[in-house]
Structures are given as structure tokens and as C-alpha cells.
Design an enzyme around this catalytic site. Structure first.
Site, PDB file in Angstrom:
ATOM      1  N   ASP A  64      30.491  47.037  38.775  1.00 25.48           N
ATOM      2  CA  ASP A  64      30.681  47.145  37.329  1.00 25.48           C
ATOM      3  C   ASP A  64      30.054  46.131  36.609  1.00 25.48           C
ATOM      4  O   ASP A  64      29.994  45.378  37.459  1.00 25.48           O
ATOM      5  CB  ASP A  64      32.229  47.287  37.050  1.00 25.48           C
ATOM      6  CG  ASP A  64      32.943  48.460  37.359  1.00 25.48           C
ATOM      7  OD1 ASP A  64      32.259  49.660  37.469  1.00 25.48           O
ATOM      8  OD2 ASP A  64      33.831  48.461  38.337  1.00 25.48           O
ATOM      9  N   TYR A  66      30.720  42.856  34.290  1.00 26.92           N
ATOM     10  CA  TYR A  66      32.204  41.834  34.335  1.00 26.92           C
ATOM     11  C   TYR A  66      32.900  42.473  33.235  1.00 26.92           C
ATOM     12  O   TYR A  66      32.261  42.794  31.939  1.00 26.92           O
ATOM     13  CB  TYR A  66      31.586  40.380  34.043  1.00 26.92           C
ATOM     14  CG  TYR A  66      30.845  39.858  35.071  1.00 26.92           C
ATOM     15  CD1 TYR A  66      31.461  39.596  36.433  1.00 26.92           C
ATOM     16  CD2 TYR A  66      29.619  39.362  35.019  1.00 26.92           C
ATOM     17  CE1 TYR A  66      30.732  38.818  37.491  1.00 26.92           C
ATOM     18  CE2 TYR A  66      29.009  38.745  36.253  1.00 26.92           C
ATOM     19  CZ  TYR A  66      29.527  38.623  37.229  1.00 26.92           C
ATOM     20  OH  TYR A  66      28.980  38.051  38.368  1.00 26.92           O
ATOM     21  N   PHE A  77      25.851  40.968  38.299  1.00 29.22           N
ATOM     22  CA  PHE A  77      26.083  39.539  38.805  1.00 29.22           C
ATOM     23  C   PHE A  77      25.693  38.696  37.740  1.00 29.22           C
ATOM     24  O   PHE A  77      26.162  37.459  38.130  1.00 29.22           O
ATOM     25  CB  PHE A  77      25.615  39.338  40.353  1.00 29.22           C
ATOM     26  CG  PHE A  77      26.006  40.384  41.105  1.00 29.22           C
ATOM     27  CD1 PHE A  77      27.365  39.950  41.730  1.00 29.22           C
ATOM     28  CD2 PHE A  77      25.343  41.299  41.732  1.00 29.22           C
ATOM     29  CE1 PHE A  77      27.883  41.026  42.847  1.00 29.22           C
ATOM     30  CE2 PHE A  77      25.696  42.081  42.833  1.00 29.22           C
ATOM     31  CZ  PHE A  77      27.096  41.810  43.271  1.00 29.22           C
ATOM     32  N   HIS A 188      30.690  41.817  50.300  1.00 30.87           N
ATOM     33  CA  HIS A 188      30.385  41.671  48.811  1.00 30.87           C
ATOM     34  C   HIS A 188      30.696  40.211  48.878  1.00 30.87           C
ATOM     35  O   HIS A 188      31.487  39.396  49.659  1.00 30.87           O
ATOM     36  CB  HIS A 188      31.599  42.385  48.056  1.00 30.87           C
ATOM     37  CG  HIS A 188      31.327  42.419  46.764  1.00 30.87           C
ATOM     38  ND1 HIS A 188      31.671  41.387  45.669  1.00 30.87           N
ATOM     39  CD2 HIS A 188      30.925  42.969  45.888  1.00 30.87           C
ATOM     40  CE1 HIS A 188      31.534  41.660  44.656  1.00 30.87           C
ATOM     41  NE2 HIS A 188      30.617  42.650  44.565  1.00 30.87           N
TER      42      HIS A 188
END
Length: 221
Positions: A64, A66, A77, A188
Site C-alpha cells: 500500500d 504510506y 517505499f 519484508h
């Protein structure tokens, strides 16, 4: 004016050729009337607008955008220049430092737009999210679009690098042909899982080695 890069995606991805992405933008425009949605409307498709289909060399799959104010900028990211790096991005930069720069974290902006300029597609699976609600737009329809994008990159391009971090990103492996591309998987980079194998994965040097082997310029991470 429509981005020329976006036009290449519409040509290469049949679902986009039908205008599906514009329907999704219309949905999120309606949602913005009653709630706060990230990223800003003009940055929702920025990962595609920043990089033409034929210029992709590396694909990094996020989950998703942020979901905090001022963070999401349309690239997985990444956050705007000057915004404090969120934990996952800090851990990505730490691994790059260890892997590529001899243990020194790179001095760089928190905005990863220069990676996009070099051929890195920073693609979140959901391209929008509601303020403070991670995963809130997962059922909105974005996954059909981003799965189609990944599938067409796999089918129509050769010798790409796919970096799949975490179980959600790794679920996309089903639409990637591992015989014609390099697929690298790791936990992750979030603080909850980075020490379980993201640190030390060396994905960034491995990606560059693969690109160089196939006579493509490495990424200046």
C-alpha cells in the site's frame, strides 16, 4: 496532458487499454469527497508516469502507499524529499549500505524517483489508501490492475529483476515467469521482519550482477 510514458503502459497492458485505470481514478475521486486518500490525486499513477513500459529493468512490489500525512508520493517505499524515512525505507537503505557500499548507508534523498529514472518500477499493489487505514483500498479494484501490469511485464519483456519482499509481494510470483526473469524473495523490510532475512539478502548487488550479465546498466542504488 497525458504522460507519454502512461501511453506506453496503455498499449502494453490490455486492461489499461480498456480504460480500467481511469475508472479506478474516478472511484478514488469520489472517495476523496468524504475522506482523506493518499497519495495526492496527481500522484496516484506516478510509478507508471515516471517510467515507460519498455524502460523497466527492475520491479519492486509494495503493498500500500504510506497512510500518514505527507508521506505517499506515488512510488512504493518512497516519501518526498525532506520527509523522515519510514522504518521500512530506513531498513532498505541500511541493506543497500551493507550490500553495495561497504557498510555505509548511502547518502541520498528519501524520494526514490532517481531509481525510477534508471528503470526501477516502484509499484504498490494498491495505488491508494485511506488516511490511517492500511489495506483499506485492497478490495477497491487496484489489485486487478497491478497484477495485469506485472503479468504483462513478465510476458512481454525479458531479463527483468523482480524483488518480492514479504508474503504479500511473493504472492505475485504466480504471474511471473521465473525462467525468463530473475525473481528474488526475502522477508519484508519492516522492523517486524527485517531481521528474519531481509538484512543480508543482498538483493541489490544480485540485481546489478544480473543486469550486467544481460548487458544492461546496473542501478546506482
Amino acid at each position: 496532458m497525458k504522460s507519454r510514458n502512461l501511453q506506453t503502459w496503455e498499449t502494453a497492458v490490455p486492461l489499461m487499454g480498456t480504460g480500467y485505470h481511469r475508472e479506478m481514478l474516478a472511484k478514488t475521486t469520489t472517495l476523496r469527497e468524504s475522506r482523506t486518500v493518499y497519495p495526492p490525486a496527481d500522484r496516484v499513477l506516478f510509478a507508471l508516469e515516471a517510467l515507460a513500459f519498455g524502460d523497466v529493468k527492475v520491479v519492486i512490489v509494495g503493498q500500500d502507499p504510506y497512510h500518514g500525512p505527507g508521506q505517499a508520493n506515488g512510488l512504493a517505499f518512497s516519501v518526498p524529499n525532506g520527509v523522515k524515512a519510514p522504518p521500512s525505507l530506513r531498513n532498505i537503505l541500511r541493506e543497500i549500505g551493507d550490500d553495495v557500499y561497504g557498510g555505509e548507508p548511502p547518502v541520498r534523498s528519501t524520494d526514490l524517483g532517481d531509481w525510477a529514472c534508471q528503470g526501477v518500477l516502484l509499484l504498490n499493489a494498491s495505488l491508494t489508501v485511506e488516511d490511517g487505514k492500511a489495506g483499506s483500498h485492497r478490495a477497491l479494484g487496484w489489485l486487478a490492475l497491478t497484477d495485469a501490469i506485472i503479468a504483462q511485464l513478465s510476458a512481454r519483456r525479458d531479463h527483468l529483476v523482480f524483488l518480492l519482499w514479504g508474503k504479500f509481494a511473493q504472492s505475485k510470483r504466480d504471474v511471473i515467469d521465473g525462467r525468463r526473469h530473475l525473481v528474488l524473495e526475502a522477508p519484508h523490510p519492516s522492523p517486524l521482519s527485517a531481521y528474519r532475512g531481509f538484512f543480508g539478502c543482498r538483493h541489490f548487488s544480485k540485481a546489478n550482477t544480473y543486469l550486467s550479465t544481460h548487458r544492461r546498466a546496473p542501478i546506482a542504488w
